[in-house]
Design an enzyme around this catalytic site. Structure first.
Site, PDB file in Angstrom:
ATOM      1  N   ARG A  75       2.694  -3.473 -20.404  1.00 46.42           N
ATOM      2  CA  ARG A  75       2.177  -4.538 -19.528  1.00 46.42           C
ATOM      3  C   ARG A  75       1.489  -5.682 -20.261  1.00 46.42           C
ATOM      4  O   ARG A  75       0.899  -6.563 -19.639  1.00 46.42           O
ATOM      5  CB  ARG A  75       1.186  -3.930 -18.520  1.00 46.42           C
ATOM      6  CG  ARG A  75       1.823  -2.897 -17.675  1.00 46.42           C
ATOM      7  CD  ARG A  75       1.608  -2.984 -16.209  1.00 46.42           C
ATOM      8  NE  ARG A  75       0.437  -3.628 -15.703  1.00 46.42           N
ATOM      9  CZ  ARG A  75       0.470  -4.795 -15.046  1.00 46.42           C
ATOM     10  NH1 ARG A  75       1.607  -5.438 -14.870  1.00 46.42           N
ATOM     11  NH2 ARG A  75      -0.645  -5.312 -14.567  1.00 46.42           N
ATOM     12  N   HIS A 100      -5.990   1.867 -12.374  1.00 45.56           N
ATOM     13  CA  HIS A 100      -7.044   1.025 -12.962  1.00 45.56           C
ATOM     14  C   HIS A 100      -8.009   1.827 -13.834  1.00 45.56           C
ATOM     15  O   HIS A 100      -9.236   1.726 -13.700  1.00 45.56           O
ATOM     16  CB  HIS A 100      -7.775   0.231 -11.879  1.00 45.56           C
ATOM     17  CG  HIS A 100      -8.074  -1.180 -12.281  1.00 45.56           C
ATOM     18  ND1 HIS A 100      -9.307  -1.583 -12.719  1.00 45.56           N
ATOM     19  CD2 HIS A 100      -7.295  -2.275 -12.351  1.00 45.56           C
ATOM     20  CE1 HIS A 100      -9.275  -2.866 -13.016  1.00 45.56           C
ATOM     21  NE2 HIS A 100      -8.058  -3.315 -12.812  1.00 45.56           N
ATOM     22  N   GLU A 151       0.269   2.901 -12.910  1.00 47.10           N
ATOM     23  CA  GLU A 151      -0.276   2.020 -13.954  1.00 47.10           C
ATOM     24  C   GLU A 151      -1.677   2.447 -14.392  1.00 47.10           C
ATOM     25  O   GLU A 151      -2.488   2.863 -13.558  1.00 47.10           O
ATOM     26  CB  GLU A 151      -0.323   0.599 -13.367  1.00 47.10           C
ATOM     27  CG  GLU A 151      -0.931  -0.427 -14.287  1.00 47.10           C
ATOM     28  CD  GLU A 151      -1.125  -1.754 -13.583  1.00 47.10           C
ATOM     29  OE1 GLU A 151      -0.429  -2.031 -12.575  1.00 47.10           O
ATOM     30  OE2 GLU A 151      -1.979  -2.529 -14.033  1.00 47.10           O
ATOM     31  N   ARG A 188       3.419  -3.396  -4.856  1.00 44.62           N
ATOM     32  CA  ARG A 188       2.335  -2.510  -5.273  1.00 44.62           C
ATOM     33  C   ARG A 188       1.467  -2.208  -4.062  1.00 44.62           C
ATOM     34  O   ARG A 188       1.108  -3.126  -3.317  1.00 44.62           O
ATOM     35  CB  ARG A 188       1.501  -3.221  -6.360  1.00 44.62           C
ATOM     36  CG  ARG A 188       0.495  -2.325  -7.025  1.00 44.62           C
ATOM     37  CD  ARG A 188      -0.388  -3.102  -7.977  1.00 44.62           C
ATOM     38  NE  ARG A 188      -1.594  -3.554  -7.311  1.00 44.62           N
ATOM     39  CZ  ARG A 188      -2.696  -3.974  -7.946  1.00 44.62           C
ATOM     40  NH1 ARG A 188      -2.705  -4.025  -9.272  1.00 44.62           N
ATOM     41  NH2 ARG A 188      -3.754  -4.362  -7.281  1.00 44.62           N
ATOM     42  N   GLU A 204      -2.194  -3.947 -19.785  1.00 48.79           N
ATOM     43  CA  GLU A 204      -2.637  -5.293 -19.418  1.00 48.79           C
ATOM     44  C   GLU A 204      -3.852  -5.726 -20.239  1.00 48.79           C
ATOM     45  O   GLU A 204      -4.094  -6.922 -20.372  1.00 48.79           O
ATOM     46  CB  GLU A 204      -2.931  -5.395 -17.918  1.00 48.79           C
ATOM     47  CG  GLU A 204      -4.137  -4.580 -17.465  1.00 48.79           C
ATOM     48  CD  GLU A 204      -4.386  -4.684 -15.976  1.00 48.79           C
ATOM     49  OE1 GLU A 204      -3.419  -4.767 -15.206  1.00 48.79           O
ATOM     50  OE2 GLU A 204      -5.567  -4.671 -15.586  1.00 48.79           O
ATOM     51  N   GLU A 247       4.605  -8.937 -12.703  1.00 51.07           N
ATOM     52  CA  GLU A 247       3.604  -8.967 -11.624  1.00 51.07           C
ATOM     53  C   GLU A 247       3.425 -10.405 -11.145  1.00 51.07           C
ATOM     54  O   GLU A 247       3.386 -11.340 -11.946  1.00 51.07           O
ATOM     55  CB  GLU A 247       2.270  -8.431 -12.158  1.00 51.07           C
ATOM     56  CG  GLU A 247       1.173  -8.390 -11.118  1.00 51.07           C
ATOM     57  CD  GLU A 247      -0.132  -7.806 -11.667  1.00 51.07           C
ATOM     58  OE1 GLU A 247      -0.268  -7.723 -12.908  1.00 51.07           O
ATOM     59  OE2 GLU A 247      -1.001  -7.452 -10.863  1.00 51.07           O
ATOM     60  N   TYR A 276     -10.844  -0.834  -5.990  1.00 50.47           N
ATOM     61  CA  TYR A 276     -10.051  -1.807  -6.745  1.00 50.47           C
ATOM     62  C   TYR A 276      -8.755  -2.145  -5.991  1.00 50.47           C
ATOM     63  O   TYR A 276      -8.082  -1.257  -5.484  1.00 50.47           O
ATOM     64  CB  TYR A 276      -9.675  -1.273  -8.148  1.00 50.47           C
ATOM     65  CG  TYR A 276      -8.557  -2.100  -8.716  1.00 50.47           C
ATOM     66  CD1 TYR A 276      -8.821  -3.374  -9.207  1.00 50.47           C
ATOM     67  CD2 TYR A 276      -7.235  -1.680  -8.643  1.00 50.47           C
ATOM     68  CE1 TYR A 276      -7.791  -4.193  -9.627  1.00 50.47           C
ATOM     69  CE2 TYR A 276      -6.200  -2.488  -9.070  1.00 50.47           C
ATOM     70  CZ  TYR A 276      -6.487  -3.750  -9.559  1.00 50.47           C
ATOM     71  OH  TYR A 276      -5.469  -4.563  -9.956  1.00 50.47           O
ATOM     72  N   ASP A 283      -1.600   1.073  -9.019  1.00 50.66           N
ATOM     73  CA  ASP A 283      -2.485   0.854 -10.173  1.00 50.66           C
ATOM     74  C   ASP A 283      -3.708   1.770 -10.053  1.00 50.66           C
ATOM     75  O   ASP A 283      -4.502   1.633  -9.116  1.00 50.66           O
ATOM     76  CB  ASP A 283      -2.933  -0.617 -10.191  1.00 50.66           C
ATOM     77  CG  ASP A 283      -3.628  -1.000 -11.485  1.00 50.66           C
ATOM     78  OD1 ASP A 283      -3.952  -0.094 -12.282  1.00 50.66           O
ATOM     79  OD2 ASP A 283      -3.847  -2.211 -11.700  1.00 50.66           O
ATOM     80  N   TRP A 285     -14.161   0.676 -14.479  1.00 52.52           N
ATOM     81  CA  TRP A 285     -13.826  -0.036 -13.246  1.00 52.52           C
ATOM     82  C   TRP A 285     -12.327  -0.316 -13.209  1.00 52.52           C
ATOM     83  O   TRP A 285     -11.718  -0.599 -14.194  1.00 52.52           O
ATOM     84  CB  TRP A 285     -14.586  -1.376 -13.153  1.00 52.52           C
ATOM     85  CG  TRP A 285     -14.126  -2.129 -11.929  1.00 52.52           C
ATOM     86  CD1 TRP A 285     -14.476  -1.884 -10.631  1.00 52.52           C
ATOM     87  CD2 TRP A 285     -13.198  -3.228 -11.903  1.00 52.52           C
ATOM     88  NE1 TRP A 285     -13.821  -2.760  -9.787  1.00 52.52           N
ATOM     89  CE2 TRP A 285     -13.037  -3.596 -10.547  1.00 52.52           C
ATOM     90  CE3 TRP A 285     -12.500  -3.926 -12.879  1.00 52.52           C
ATOM     91  CZ2 TRP A 285     -12.189  -4.628 -10.137  1.00 52.52           C
ATOM     92  CZ3 TRP A 285     -11.665  -4.961 -12.489  1.00 52.52           C
ATOM     93  CH2 TRP A 285     -11.510  -5.300 -11.118  1.00 52.52           C
TER      94      TRP A 285
HETATM   95  O1  KDG Z   1      -9.254  -9.410 -14.739  1.00 52.29           O
HETATM   96  C1  KDG Z   1      -8.893  -8.138 -14.335  1.00 52.29           C
HETATM   97  C2  KDG Z   1      -7.614  -8.175 -13.541  1.00 52.29           C
HETATM   98  O2  KDG Z   1      -6.633  -8.906 -14.201  1.00 52.29           O
HETATM   99  C3  KDG Z   1      -7.094  -6.792 -13.266  1.00 52.29           C
HETATM  100  O3  KDG Z   1      -8.048  -6.068 -12.560  1.00 52.29           O
HETATM  101  C4  KDG Z   1      -5.814  -6.887 -12.460  1.00 52.29           C
HETATM  102  O4  KDG Z   1      -5.335  -4.594 -12.901  1.00 52.29           O
HETATM  103  C5  KDG Z   1      -4.957  -5.692 -12.565  1.00 52.29           C
HETATM  104  C6  KDG Z   1      -3.539  -5.865 -12.247  1.00 52.29           C
HETATM  105  O5  KDG Z   1      -2.796  -4.903 -12.436  1.00 52.29           O
HETATM  106  O6  KDG Z   1      -3.159  -6.948 -11.822  1.00 52.29           O
HETATM  107 MG    MG Z   2      -3.659  -3.379 -13.518  1.00 53.83          MG
END
Ligand code: KDG
Ligand code: MG
Length: 403
Positions: free
Chosen positions: A283, A212, A236, A147, A262, A339, A159, A210, A403
């Site tokens: 995920r 995010h 992602e 990634r 996730e 991951e 991020y 990602d 975020w």
């Molecule tokens: O607690 C938040 C994290 O697990 C997250 O920000 C991690 O997005 C994430 C990832 O893909 O690992």
């Molecule tokens: Mg993520």
């Protein structure tokens, strides 16, 4: 085999982890992960105050009945706190059942479907050059899937771009720190990143990214389209997924594969995304989606639509979750990728484990159970420390953003 005792262990060997330990009258014990980043004590209280009293005296072998009891019996369904607590019980009970059988957990699920579990690592850097170097370093470490996240010119913090190499930890402050966000700067920068990374690494490695949760559906569609020449394994969390329908718009515009989930807790969070084939990878993972028992249900449903798994595996999921996830991954027929963010040495010492990494693949090991333990004496040396994830604000006017 009766459950005689259960207790919650909270420790912070570099970051916070919540672990449930279940004891039985036959002397077998099992542990489950209950960590919910930034909300750890809520799950600890849910377990101690509301779940553990209901467990004492139950047959530890009745995993399904206990799962249904905790899910339906609460009346209030779903949500990350409830589902992480149920997951912790479920993981611990699968651990006990597999230990009682003298088998590694994956054997109880149906045995190994593959020789190893392909994992992706996190390469990140302050700019494109640094990120590209990191991607090449991960390739040297043997990773087949990487990634890539990079700092964006004009944004202070982004991020996925960590302070330390290999150990990225976003929950970095006693109260939430505030980051700036600019969609325009990010959308301008990200195709340049993948152009550089692909030129450097060639076509033999999978690349992932990602977003995010930061783009609107049409912005995500634009990014997916602009990344098509670099053939990503997945993009992602392109947009927040509360509105599952939003992904239809992204899909209409791009063939970049989409991964989501996730932060999902149940099959209901991904039902439409999967059945309408709006995503390619799901995920959801063991700790936040109700344990092995529920994740298996999600995976079987996803298999009907050729959606594959890509379990979340950030450092805020403890080694206990990682161990359980690797057993799940070794078995699950519709596996995609796992991951893998490495834990610190302190964390690995508190949670001795049977799983291992070798040239881009992981294996859960052959120890009976899920193969992860907790050294309670060492855990006691690392007391809980409050830590929050950051929040984002739009750079131009301070509007609070995802975020
Ligand atoms: O607690 C938040 C994290 O697990 C997250 O920000 C991690 O997005 C994430 C990832 O893909 O690992
Ligand atoms: Mg993520």
């Amino acid at each position: 085999m009766k459950i005689t005792n259960a207790r919650v262990i909270v420790c912070s060997p570099g970051r916070n982890f919540v672990t449930l330990k279940i004891e039985t009258d036959e002397g077998l014990t099992g542990i489950g992960d209950a960590t919910l980043n930034g909300r750890e004590l809520s799950v600890a209280s849910y377990l101690t105050d509301h779940v553990i009293p209901c467990l004492i005296g139950r047959d530890a072998h009745q995993i399904e009945d206990i799962w249904q009891f905790l899910y339906k019996g609460a009346y209030w369904r779903r949500g990350p706190v409830t589902m992480s607590a149920i997951a912790a019980v479920d993981i611990a009970l699968w651990d006990i059942k597999a230990k009682a059988a003298g088998l590694p957990l994956y054997q109880l699920l149906g045995g190994a479907s593959r020789t190893g579990v392909m994992v992706y690592g996190h390469a990140n850097g302050r700019d494109i050059a640094e990120t590209t170097d990191e991607v090449l370093r991960y390739a040297e470490l043997g990773y087949k899937a990487i990634r890539a996240q990079s700092g964006v010119p004009g944004l202070d913090k982004v991020y996925g771009v960590g302070r330390g190499r290999l150990f990225y930890e976003p929950a970095d402050a006693d109260l939430p720190s505030e980051h700036d966000w600019s969609t325009e700067k990010y959308l301008d920068h990200t195709p340049k990143l993948f152009d550089a990374v692909r030129s450097a690494i060639g076509w033999d490695h999978h690349l992932l990214h990602d977003v995010h949760h930061r783009l609107t559906p049409i912005e995500a569609a634009r990014l997916g389209k602009s990344l098509e020449p670099y053939r990503l394994f997945w993009m992602e969390d392109a947009t927040p997924a509360e509105n599952q329908e939003a992904f239809r718009l992204i899909r209409q515009h791009t063939v970049t594969p989409l991964a989501v989930g996730e932060i999902f807790n149940t099959i209901w969070d991904c039902k439409d995304l999967i059945s309408q084939q709006l995503i390619d990878y799901i995920r959801a993972t063991v700790v936040h989606a109700g344990g092995i028992t529920h994740l298996r249900r999600i995976a079987d449903f996803a298999a009907m639509y050729q959606v594959r798994t890509g379990c979340h595996g950030a450092t805020d999921l403890s080694p206990v979750c990682m161990g359980a996830a690797l057993h799940f991954d070794l078995w699950v027929p519709n596996f995609g990728v796992q991951e893998y963010m490495r834990h610190t040495d302190e964390t690995d010492a508190v949670f001795p484990h049977a799983y291992s990494f070798d040239r881009g693949f992981m294996h859960p090991g052959e120890a009976p159970g899920h193969g992860v333990d907790i050294d309670e004496a060492m855990a006691a040396r690392y007391p809980y420390q409050r830590a929050y994830l950051p929040v984002n604000r739009q750079q131009h006017d301070g509007t609070l953003w995802s975020w």
